[in-house]
Write a protein that holds these residues in place. Structure first.
Motif, PDB file in Angstrom:
ATOM      1  N   TYR A 118     -22.432  41.913 -24.163  1.00 24.65           N
ATOM      2  CA  TYR A 118     -22.729  41.145 -22.950  1.00 24.65           C
ATOM      3  C   TYR A 118     -21.398  40.908 -22.237  1.00 24.65           C
ATOM      4  CZ  TYR A 118     -27.397  40.371 -24.814  1.00 24.65           C
ATOM      5  OH  TYR A 118     -28.677  40.563 -25.294  1.00 24.65           O
ATOM      6  N   THR A 119     -21.350  41.341 -20.972  1.00 29.48           N
ATOM      7  CA  THR A 119     -20.068  41.301 -20.262  1.00 29.48           C
ATOM      8  C   THR A 119     -20.148  40.426 -19.023  1.00 29.48           C
ATOM      9  OG1 THR A 119     -18.307  42.698 -19.380  1.00 29.48           O
ATOM     10  CG2 THR A 119     -20.537  43.302 -18.788  1.00 29.48           C
ATOM     11  N   LEU A 120     -19.012  39.907 -18.627  1.00 32.16           N
ATOM     12  CA  LEU A 120     -18.907  39.080 -17.426  1.00 32.16           C
ATOM     13  C   LEU A 120     -18.685  39.994 -16.217  1.00 32.16           C
ATOM     14  CD1 LEU A 120     -18.684  36.166 -16.266  1.00 32.16           C
ATOM     15  CD2 LEU A 120     -16.203  36.376 -16.584  1.00 32.16           C
ATOM     16  N   LYS A 125     -19.258  43.994 -10.601  1.00 33.17           N
ATOM     17  CA  LYS A 125     -18.599  44.997 -11.434  1.00 33.17           C
ATOM     18  C   LYS A 125     -18.267  44.405 -12.800  1.00 33.17           C
ATOM     19  CE  LYS A 125     -16.473  47.505  -7.563  1.00 33.17           C
ATOM     20  NZ  LYS A 125     -15.198  47.977  -6.965  1.00 33.17           N
ATOM     21  N   PRO A 126     -18.423  45.186 -13.870  1.00 29.82           N
ATOM     22  CA  PRO A 126     -18.111  44.655 -15.210  1.00 29.82           C
ATOM     23  C   PRO A 126     -16.610  44.431 -15.368  1.00 29.82           C
ATOM     24  CG  PRO A 126     -18.594  46.991 -15.334  1.00 29.82           C
ATOM     25  CD  PRO A 126     -18.909  46.573 -13.923  1.00 29.82           C
ATOM     26  N   THR A 127     -16.261  43.402 -16.108  1.00 30.65           N
ATOM     27  CA  THR A 127     -14.863  43.091 -16.382  1.00 30.65           C
ATOM     28  C   THR A 127     -14.556  43.382 -17.854  1.00 30.65           C
ATOM     29  OG1 THR A 127     -15.298  40.797 -17.007  1.00 30.65           O
ATOM     30  CG2 THR A 127     -14.950  41.265 -14.657  1.00 30.65           C
ATOM     31  N   TYR A 196     -22.906  35.854 -19.159  1.00 36.56           N
ATOM     32  CA  TYR A 196     -22.436  37.204 -19.524  1.00 36.56           C
ATOM     33  C   TYR A 196     -23.683  38.069 -19.642  1.00 36.56           C
ATOM     34  CZ  TYR A 196     -17.704  35.535 -20.615  1.00 36.56           C
ATOM     35  OH  TYR A 196     -16.439  35.023 -20.546  1.00 36.56           O
ATOM     36  N   ASN A 197     -23.817  39.072 -18.793  1.00 35.48           N
ATOM     37  CA  ASN A 197     -25.046  39.856 -18.699  1.00 35.48           C
ATOM     38  C   ASN A 197     -25.080  41.003 -19.718  1.00 35.48           C
ATOM     39  OD1 ASN A 197     -26.156  38.392 -16.468  1.00 35.48           O
ATOM     40  ND2 ASN A 197     -24.687  39.437 -15.123  1.00 35.48           N
ATOM     41  N   TYR A 198     -26.311  41.361 -20.067  1.00 29.44           N
ATOM     42  CA  TYR A 198     -26.544  42.452 -21.018  1.00 29.44           C
ATOM     43  C   TYR A 198     -25.937  43.745 -20.458  1.00 29.44           C
ATOM     44  CZ  TYR A 198     -29.227  45.705 -23.961  1.00 29.44           C
ATOM     45  OH  TYR A 198     -29.628  46.684 -24.829  1.00 29.44           O
TER      46      TYR A 198
END
Length: 569
Positions: A118-120, A125-127, A196-198
């Motif tokens: 799970y990313t912020l 855009k993913p970090t 933090y999204n999947y």
């Protein structure tokens, strides 16, 4: 004024670039190359700034190429010749220790955990800020915090089991966000109120478009991260399972301070310890060794290279399994170089004498045709001979000349040492005679006809005139060229490698030596082509011997032949 400004700007740029290069070279431990660049920097500044150095400006490109492509490789060859740089010993000591410290071993009766990332996101855009959701073998869910640097190249992360969909790790609150349509789906993890999204899971094909970003941004971090839970143990991404799942494991080796005996005294020393056996790792013979606690048997783990003095040269003289094939290759190299010069010169000289006859018709056409083997690239001719002439099954010699015309059995050109050498001499003579023919023609045309007329009047035969007039007068200008041809054939790698590959092999040799190998192809096989591994140190030692041999022979031949008498006078 403008020219001076341009000059000083150019000098400043060159100094800045070379200074930066020198710094990087010294940081990376390339001290020799760094010193060479320092010398180049000094010489370049002298040539550009000092008016007395103006003539040297035209030498700068050649000097740079000479120092970097010639001087440094020679130095590096000498350095490697006195080291044990070979397969199994291709790391420095520090690198070997770091490799051992990074080695992970899976625990007995391991526990496997599936995971999701799970990313912020920022601006959609993913970090590089992410957390992991883990699923244990019992189906329980855990949150793993974002990996944090712990030491050089390593990271740590704590993971705790979710209770009622939330957990606190090191003062940070984590809670899961489930889908309203399907509560079994966790679409995000809230970290102190920030979602933090999947992003990715190896078991979910719908996330595979994110795999490239995962590998390039998260892979190097996760592969060096240990996920710690006091009750469950430590989880790793291991080379066995890759990024498919996490497994309970531990580092196989660690550094520990313990008492050891040195020179009869007990001292505290930091040593490598095998975490499985609890035994300290031994270090000797430029390698680290594991010790079996029950039998005391030592097993080499990893080696490292370093200075070994004359060990490589000593092996050539004392180890029979190395010395025997080396002597065989050494003797054959001299035979090969000498006979190659004899055969090519003999054929070239005969053809030159024939073509030197002014009464011969179509001399120009014959000369052109006879130079063709020299004009065609050698590697093409060699491969054509190997495939078209000397192939055992369908080559022209075996199938037509011996089979259909003479009804004789085929010759095993590359399986029998004698016939392999015959094939080599045939091909090398074909490739070399045009050169000898051309230089012989030039030398023959410089001999005055008056000498032959005087000899004829004295009743000298053509054969006698050849040995008393032609041959001696040819040797003076051709001797240096024949010596150069000997040196060239001494290192004629292409013909050996492309035609026979050094085969057939020498029996009972522990080094990759063949019966048609010459020293240079033998050295190549030692360094790059050996099935048993690469031995750069021994190859470098042999390279130095080759250089010494050729230099000595050339010096003696030049001295005896008096090739430079006129220059000395």
């Amino acid at each position: 004024m403008i020219k001076k400004a341009i000059l000083w700007i150019s000098v400043a740029l060159i100094d800045a670039i070379l200074g930066w290069s020198i710094t990087l070279l010294f940081i990376n431990g390339s001290y020799a190359l760094g010193i060479i660049v320092i010398l180049l920097l000094v010489f370049i500044d002298y040539a550009l700034i000092n008016p007395k150095g103006y003539p040297f400006r035209y030498m700068l490109p050649a000097l740079i190429i000479l120092m970097i492509l010639t001087v440094y490789p020679i130095y590096f060859t000498f350095q490697i010749a006195f080291e044990n740089y070979a397969t199994g010993y291709m790391w420095t000591r520090d690198q070997a220790i770091n490799i051992l410290l990074d080695k992970v071993v899976i625990s007995p009766n391991p526990k496997f955990f599936n995971y999701s990332v799970y990313t912020l996101y920022k601006d959609y855009k993913p970090t590089n800020d992410f957390v992991l959701l883990l699923k244990g073998p019992d189906g329980k869910l855990y949150i793993a915090s974002s990996p944090q640097p712990s030491s050089a190249g390593r990271y740590t992360s704590s993971f705790e089991m979710l209770t009622n969909g939330s957990v606190s790790i090191d003062g940070v609150n984590y809670s899961v966000v489930r889908s309203l349509k399907d509560p079994s789906q966790i679409i995000a993890i809230s970290v102190n109120g920030e979602n933090y999204n999947y992003f990715y899971s190896p078991s979910d094909q719908s996330t595979f478009p994110n795999l490239k970003f995962f590998n390039s941004n998260y892979g190097s971090i996760l592969s060096n991260t240990e996920f710690i839970n006091p009750e469950i143990g430590t989880l790793f991404f291991t080379t066995t399972y890759g990024f498919n799942k996490l497994v309970t494991a531990k580092y196989e080796y660690t550094l520990s301070t313990m008492p050891v005996v040195e020179n009869g005294h007990q001292v505290q020393k930091t040593v490598l310890v095998n975490t499985i056996t609890g035994q300290p790792v031994l270090e000797h013979n430029s390698a680290f060794w594991d010790v079996d606690p029950s039998t005391g048997k030592q097993t080499m783990i990893i080696g490292y290279y370093g200075y070994t003095g004359l060990a490589n040269f000593s092996s050539l003289l004392t180890n029979k399994q190395i010395m025997s094939p080396f002597l065989s290759v050494f003797i054959w190299t001299f035979e090969w170089a000498a006979l190659s010069v004899v055969f090519t010169f003999a054929v070239g000289l005969i053809l030159a004498i024939v073509l030197n006859n002014r009464n011969m018709r179509f001399r120009t056409i014959y000369r052109t045709l006879l130079i063709i083997p020299w004009a065609i690239p050698g590697f093409i001719s060699i491969i054509m001979f190997r495939v078209g002439f000397f192939n055992v099954s369908f080559g022209i010699i075996n199938r037509i000349f011996l089979g259909e015309w003479l009804h004789l059995p085929p010759i095993n050109w590359f399986g029998d040492a004698f016939w392999a050498k015959v094939a080599l001499f045939l091909v090398n003579t074909w490739l070399g005679f045009p050169y000898m023919m051309v230089i012989s023609l030039g030398a023959l045309q410089s001999i005055p006809d008056d000498l032959y007329e005087a000899a004829s009047i004295d009743g000298s035969s053509r054969w006698h005139s050849f040995w008393t007039i032609t041959f001696p007068l040819l040797m003076t200008p051709l001797a240096p060229l024949l010596i150069a041809s000997f040196a060239y054939n001494f290192n004629n790698f292409n013909v050996i490698y492309l035609l026979t590959g050094g085969n057939p092999p020498i029996p009972n040799s522990i080094t990759p030596a063949g019966q048609t190998d010459i020293l240079i192809s033998y050295t190549y096989n030692l360094a790059f082509g050996g099935a048993s591994g690469r031995n750069y140190g021994l190859a470098a030692a042999i390279s130095i011997l080759i250089f010494a041999i050729i230099a000595t022979i050339s010096a003696i031949n030049f001295k005896l032949s008096g090739s430079f008498e006129e220059v000395n006078k």
